[in-house]
Design an enzyme around this catalytic site. Sequence first.
Site, PDB file in Angstrom:
ATOM      1  N   CYS A  19      -1.326   5.777   9.104  1.00  0.00           N
ATOM      2  CA  CYS A  19      -1.640   4.489   8.480  1.00  0.00           C
ATOM      3  C   CYS A  19      -2.757   4.723   7.474  1.00  0.00           C
ATOM      4  CB  CYS A  19      -2.016   3.463   9.544  1.00  0.00           C
ATOM      5  SG  CYS A  19      -3.420   3.973  10.575  1.00  0.00           S
ATOM      6  N   ARG A  75       0.835  -1.203   0.000  1.00  0.00           N
ATOM      7  CA  ARG A  75       0.000   0.000   0.000  1.00  0.00           C
ATOM      8  C   ARG A  75       0.871   1.255   0.000  1.00  0.00           C
ATOM      9  NH1 ARG A  75      -4.763  -0.073   4.279  1.00  0.00           N
ATOM     10  NH2 ARG A  75      -5.413   1.704   2.990  1.00  0.00           N
TER      11      ARG A  75
END
Length: 282
Positions: free
Chosen positions: A241, A174
Site C-alpha cells: 500500500c 494513487r
Amino acid sequence: MAPLPPVVSAAELSGRDDVVLCDVRWYLDGRSGHDAYLEGHIAGAIWVDLDAHLSAHGAPGHGRHPLPTAQSFAASLGVLGIGPDDPVVAYDDLNGTAAGRMVWMLRVLGHDAALLDGGLGSWTGATETAPSTRAARECPVRAWPEGAFVGIDAAADAGASPEIVLIDARGGDRYRGETEPVDPRPGHIPGAVNVPMTENLGPEGRFADPATLRARYEAEGVETPVSADAVSARNNAVVYCGSGVSACMDALAMERAGLGRPRVYIGSWSQWSHTDRPSGTD
C-alpha cells in the site's frame, strides 16, 4: 474458547471478557489518534500507538512505517499489558486501516487476534473517555516468521513474475498516479494489479462475505495454498500500500476468504518512491 477469526463482529464479542480491546486510531492527515481516544472509546479499551508500538523508525528510504524488530514489538506488548495468551481485538474509526496492522502482526506470530468489523462505529456497548491501562506483562520475543513479508527486491521480483500476484491496495487514483498526497512521486510498482482495500467493505464499513472476497481475489489470480491449513498458509500473492499499514487489511480479507495469507511488502510505495526504480501509471 475457539481461536478468533481474522474479523469479528461486535455481537460475536458478547461474553468474551477475556479479550483485550485495543484502540489503534491513527490519521494520515496528522490528527491525533490519542486525542480521539480520549474523546471516547470502547469501555476498557487500551490505546495503542501505531507509530510507537507497531512501527520502527529510520531513514525515509526505509518507508514511513517499517516493521519493528521482534524484540521491540515484544517489549511494546509487554508495556501495554498484553501477554502471549491474551486474545486481542483491535479497532479504529477508519474501517480498520490502522488497526488491521496490529491484527496482522499478531496473527503471523500465532497470537490470537481479530479486527472489529465496522470499527468503533459498529459498537453499541458501553464507551468511556477515561483512559484504560493494564499492568505490564512479560511477553516473550517471537521471531517474525520467514515468508510473512518481503523487502524491496522481492517486491520487484513479484511484479515481474507470472507466478506471483503483486497487489496494490491503495485507491485507484494513487495506483494510476493521478494523485500522490504523501510520497515523493506518484505511480505503482510495475506489474502490480490494483485491488483497493476499501472495496472489500460494504456501505457500513463492514467486510464483504467470504465468498465475495474470495471471488474478488481469485479474479486477479490469487490461489488457495495447497496445505492442510489453507487459511493460514502462504498463498501466491504479495500485497503493498502506501506504507505497509492498510495493506494488512487486504491480507486479513484474503484470510477471511480462506485464501491463506499473502506476504506483505512493508516498505510499500513510501519506500519504493524514494528510489530511482521505475514506476507504472497505467
